[in-house]
Enzyme design. Sequence first.
Site, short mmCIF file in Angstrom:
data_model
loop_
_atom_site.label_atom_id
_atom_site.label_comp_id
_atom_site.label_asym_id
_atom_site.label_seq_id
_atom_site.Cartn_x
_atom_site.Cartn_y
_atom_site.Cartn_z
N THR A 54 0.71 -1.12 -0.04
CA THR A 54 0.18 -0.35 -0.36
C THR A 54 1.39 1.46 -0.11
OG1 THR A 54 -0.15 -0.41 2.24
CG2 THR A 54 -2.18 -1.19 1.23
N LYS A 55 1.99 0.81 -0.35
CA LYS A 55 3.06 2.47 0.13
C LYS A 55 3.17 3.34 -0.77
CE LYS A 55 5.06 2.36 4.01
NZ LYS A 55 4.38 1.03 4.56
N ASN A 56 3.20 4.33 -1.38
CA ASN A 56 3.08 5.40 -2.77
C ASN A 56 3.76 4.49 -3.78
OD1 ASN A 56 2.67 6.33 -0.69
ND2 ASN A 56 2.93 8.82 -1.84
#
Length: 373
Positions: A188-190
């Site tokens: 879910t990180k950028n």
Amino acid sequence: MPFIQVPYFSFRDFPVGIDCQVEEAVLRAVRGQQYIIGEEVSVFESEFAAYVQADTAIGVGNGYDALVVALKAAGIGAGDEVIVPANTFIATVNAVVQVGAIPVLAEPDRHTCNLTAAEAARRITPRTKAIIPVHLYGQACEMTGFLRLAEQHDLTIVEDFAQAQGARYKGRPVGSFGRISATSFYPTKNLGALGDGGAVVTSDPALAAYTKMYHNYGQQQKYYNQLIGINSRLDTLQAAALRIKLQHLDALNNERQRLAQVYLRALQGIGDLVLPITAPDCTHVYHIFNIRTKQRNALQLYLSEQGIQTAIHYPVPVHLQEAYTWLGHKRGSFPVAEELAETSLSLPLYPGMTETEQKAVLAAIHTFFERHG
């Protein structure tokens, strides 16, 4: 407005076609049959280092390992003190303990939620060896003061930019300021992988050489071990996916920033809401869009009843975690961190979020405050 379900986070095909590109890249890597330290890994490491404007990036198994390896490479060990923000994710503090060092907690700025050099300076002792500025929620920390402290007190700056890939301070990417830095590629990180992954970034040749050995059993050449190392490697399939996503990272961040601006315009002056503030010379890539209100729990419950998922980052500050009672702090020790824990709410924000979804969030928030003042 009709009832609509809005997830807190959702993987969307944004920019359109990225899913197909990732699938094709992974399939090519599978067909290459070099699953550990394959060519995709070394190419991604070079591309990511160039993006961060650092000399070297070394892929590791996850963001926590990246922090541990970075601290280890910097020579941080038993009895050393490391200054960390009191409102960070627990991994930052756990990593300090993992290498035998002592975490020294410091209050965040109540406006940006980031650690400041002025607050860190208050915690420096003769045993202090490092400071970990965490670029929280996606906003770059103000790094000039940290670099000055490092020079004045012979300290190592270890950036934690797990939530802020692509953010900048004075035009320069986060991750490039510290002597060594760590990031995460949690999905879910950028910049997210298809599973766990992380990287250590540095422009120090000695630290790069150590890291390259340490994360791979302490060896330069297979079966010849210079160090007692660990096994923490970014696998080839994750690197293949990350290479594609890195090409689109700026577009993904631009979309996060666009969505954030919609929230910021529409939520100004609503109830007691405190909206994100971006510090001068810093950019914010909105890994998390964090609002604050004394009615946080009631607002979260109401949004849930309307089909809108939210999250709380983070409900219990480090000093009040059961695992860290040994640090000797108590409620009231870090009032700013405690206030953030009690009032923060993270709204849905992800590339590909639709106008309809965001309007539903905004309408529900407006309705809540019309009813509750």
